[in-house]
Motif scaffolding. Sequence first.
Motif, PDB file in Angstrom:
ATOM      1  N   HIS A  42       0.818  -1.210   0.000  1.00  0.00           N
ATOM      2  CA  HIS A  42       0.000   0.000   0.000  1.00  0.00           C
ATOM      3  C   HIS A  42       0.853   1.262   0.000  1.00  0.00           C
ATOM      4  O   HIS A  42       1.976   1.272   0.519  1.00  0.00           O
ATOM      5  CB  HIS A  42      -1.026   0.000   1.146  1.00  0.00           C
ATOM      6  CG  HIS A  42      -0.477   0.056   2.541  1.00  0.00           C
ATOM      7  ND1 HIS A  42      -0.229   1.236   3.201  1.00  0.00           N
ATOM      8  CD2 HIS A  42      -0.132  -0.925   3.408  1.00  0.00           C
ATOM      9  CE1 HIS A  42       0.217   0.977   4.424  1.00  0.00           C
ATOM     10  NE2 HIS A  42       0.294  -0.326   4.575  1.00  0.00           N
ATOM     11  N   ASP A  94       6.162   2.240   6.816  1.00  0.00           N
ATOM     12  CA  ASP A  94       4.910   1.489   6.610  1.00  0.00           C
ATOM     13  C   ASP A  94       4.045   2.343   5.683  1.00  0.00           C
ATOM     14  O   ASP A  94       3.480   3.323   6.138  1.00  0.00           O
ATOM     15  CB  ASP A  94       4.218   1.245   7.954  1.00  0.00           C
ATOM     16  CG  ASP A  94       2.836   0.627   7.778  1.00  0.00           C
ATOM     17  OD1 ASP A  94       2.561   0.094   6.706  1.00  0.00           O
ATOM     18  OD2 ASP A  94       2.031   0.707   8.725  1.00  0.00           O
ATOM     19  N   ASN A  95       3.966   2.155   4.361  1.00  0.00           N
ATOM     20  CA  ASN A  95       4.461   0.964   3.750  1.00  0.00           C
ATOM     21  C   ASN A  95       5.231   1.286   2.476  1.00  0.00           C
ATOM     22  O   ASN A  95       5.212   0.518   1.523  1.00  0.00           O
ATOM     23  CB  ASN A  95       3.274   0.036   3.461  1.00  0.00           C
ATOM     24  CG  ASN A  95       3.690  -1.376   3.199  1.00  0.00           C
ATOM     25  OD1 ASN A  95       4.747  -1.804   3.600  1.00  0.00           O
ATOM     26  ND2 ASN A  95       2.882  -2.081   2.459  1.00  0.00           N
ATOM     27  N   GLU A 146      -5.183   1.776   2.491  1.00  0.00           N
ATOM     28  CA  GLU A 146      -5.118   0.616   3.384  1.00  0.00           C
ATOM     29  C   GLU A 146      -5.270   1.049   4.836  1.00  0.00           C
ATOM     30  O   GLU A 146      -5.890   0.359   5.647  1.00  0.00           O
ATOM     31  CB  GLU A 146      -3.776  -0.110   3.203  1.00  0.00           C
ATOM     32  CG  GLU A 146      -3.694  -1.459   3.920  1.00  0.00           C
ATOM     33  CD  GLU A 146      -3.244  -1.384   5.383  1.00  0.00           C
ATOM     34  OE1 GLU A 146      -3.419  -2.366   6.109  1.00  0.00           O
ATOM     35  OE2 GLU A 146      -2.720  -0.329   5.814  1.00  0.00           O
ATOM     36  N   GLU A 147      -4.728   2.200   5.159  1.00  0.00           N
ATOM     37  CA  GLU A 147      -4.726   2.651   6.554  1.00  0.00           C
ATOM     38  C   GLU A 147      -6.122   3.030   7.053  1.00  0.00           C
ATOM     39  O   GLU A 147      -6.309   3.262   8.247  1.00  0.00           O
ATOM     40  CB  GLU A 147      -3.774   3.844   6.735  1.00  0.00           C
ATOM     41  CG  GLU A 147      -2.311   3.522   6.457  1.00  0.00           C
ATOM     42  CD  GLU A 147      -1.692   2.577   7.483  1.00  0.00           C
ATOM     43  OE1 GLU A 147      -2.383   2.208   8.450  1.00  0.00           O
ATOM     44  OE2 GLU A 147      -0.526   2.203   7.290  1.00  0.00           O
ATOM     45  N   ASP A 176       3.594  -6.010   3.760  1.00  0.00           N
ATOM     46  CA  ASP A 176       3.312  -4.877   4.640  1.00  0.00           C
ATOM     47  C   ASP A 176       4.245  -4.993   5.841  1.00  0.00           C
ATOM     48  O   ASP A 176       4.541  -6.103   6.291  1.00  0.00           O
ATOM     49  CB  ASP A 176       1.843  -4.932   5.076  1.00  0.00           C
ATOM     50  CG  ASP A 176       1.321  -3.563   5.492  1.00  0.00           C
ATOM     51  OD1 ASP A 176       2.123  -2.655   5.701  1.00  0.00           O
ATOM     52  OD2 ASP A 176       0.081  -3.437   5.620  1.00  0.00           O
TER      53      ASP A 176
HETATM   54 ZN   LIG Z   1       0.948  -1.040   6.528  1.00  0.00          ZN
END
Ligand SMILES: [Zn+2]
Length: 472
Positions: free
Chosen positions: A91, A262-263, A299-300, A343
């Motif tokens: 992501h 991340d990420n 994604e977060e 991830d």
């Molecule tokens: Zn992540």
Amino acid sequence: MATRSASATSAGARISDFLRFLRSSPSPFHAVHQCRVRLAEHGFKELKERDSWKLTSGGRYYFTRNQSSIVAFVVGGHFRPGNGVSIVAAHTDSPCLKVKPVSKREKNGYIQVGAQLYGGGLWHTWFDRDLGLAGRVLVENEDGTYTHHLVQVDKPILRVPSLAIHLERGANDAFKFNAETHLTPILSLVNQKLNATAEKSATSTTPVSEAARHSSVLVNLLAKQLDVDAAQLRDMELCLYDVQPATLGGAEDELVLSARLDNLYMSYCAIEGLIDSIDFPGGVEADENIRLVALFDNEEVGSKSAYGADSALLESTLRRLQAGGHETAFEESVQKSYMVSADMAHAVHPNYAEKHEENHRPQMNRGVVIKRNANQRYATTSVTGLVLRELARKHDIPLQEFVVRNDSPCGSTIGPLLSAKLGLRTIDVGCPQLAMHSIRETGGAHDVKHAVCLFDVFFNNFAKLDQSIQVD
Ligand SMILES: [Zn+2]
């Protein structure tokens, strides 16, 4: 079984390149742009989802959606409809503060910028940092068209100051703050004369709506960066970010200190693993699969958007790759495909070692971590674990194992989501890091090459290895 690409970049060049990527990617839009540049340099052609595609054997392609998600793929020389796709997915987004739709605030002699929280950040780390602004602005051009422009104000124009210890004596016992009222950054001090000039220039050139939504100081700053008239700015999506650049740290330069590991860490390794994999002589020509990297936004915040992993983006791409094939080509292909969901993972913390299960304490620079969870927070199974472990063993690439403690909450990834949606064999992996979701995270400098090598080997060898796995 093919061996690793002989042209692998040297360790020093690799880490410098990674730092460059981090420094150039203050927002998901910038990260995607960086990926595009790298792919184009290596002969990848841009496709548009709204056009029909004519793919050729051995061809390299990519497309973007919303300019914040990107898919890149290489068609194997022996690919036929119904064959599998070797996928690495990650992501592009990270927790941050984002400028609110109406951000203008002025009180007590300060001009401030209203900001909303994006994702689950460690927000206390955002206090007293040097914050710049980056993202995209939609501009109306003179011919009436609207275009997306990357913008980056790479200097500390914004600040969230903490409260002096003298005014809150208990601050070191439990640092508490209100996310709405205490995290609003300062943009400027109200200077009556300067402000009057700025307001005047903004109102003379800026549509009422824009001037009303954002401080004229901010609007004029962005217009100047883009070299356009403030009146041409139509909308914006801006992230605040720490302008302190990514750097190596530790006594032997063994750490990477940066925001957004991340990420962006795994996004970088995925794209570079794909690019490295095409250098292996004869590898792509002999491949029966398509090699694909998918980097998703959002994604977060749960992946539910038109360009997040929970959209039809991956499925519609996999269907299009089977176009012209027989009726069940897509269904057959999915069962021959395999996805590495990449991830970041949690390295054991020296000051909080008890937070890790005693037999599963990944360390930085000791290789990519395979994540497992009996409750399916991760999608790894014994079969999908076997695939990567076998590839790593045969190519001397270190791997580590992780499960969370039974009495601890567990994060999740796009792995279980896509795996369940498509019925796709999936493994969850990531490089170990500390301080995940802090504004300044800590990762291992040597795991970059471990992950790039692992993905390179995966792309060059998965289709062949899969023929020896007999589990339906
Ligand atoms: Zn992540």
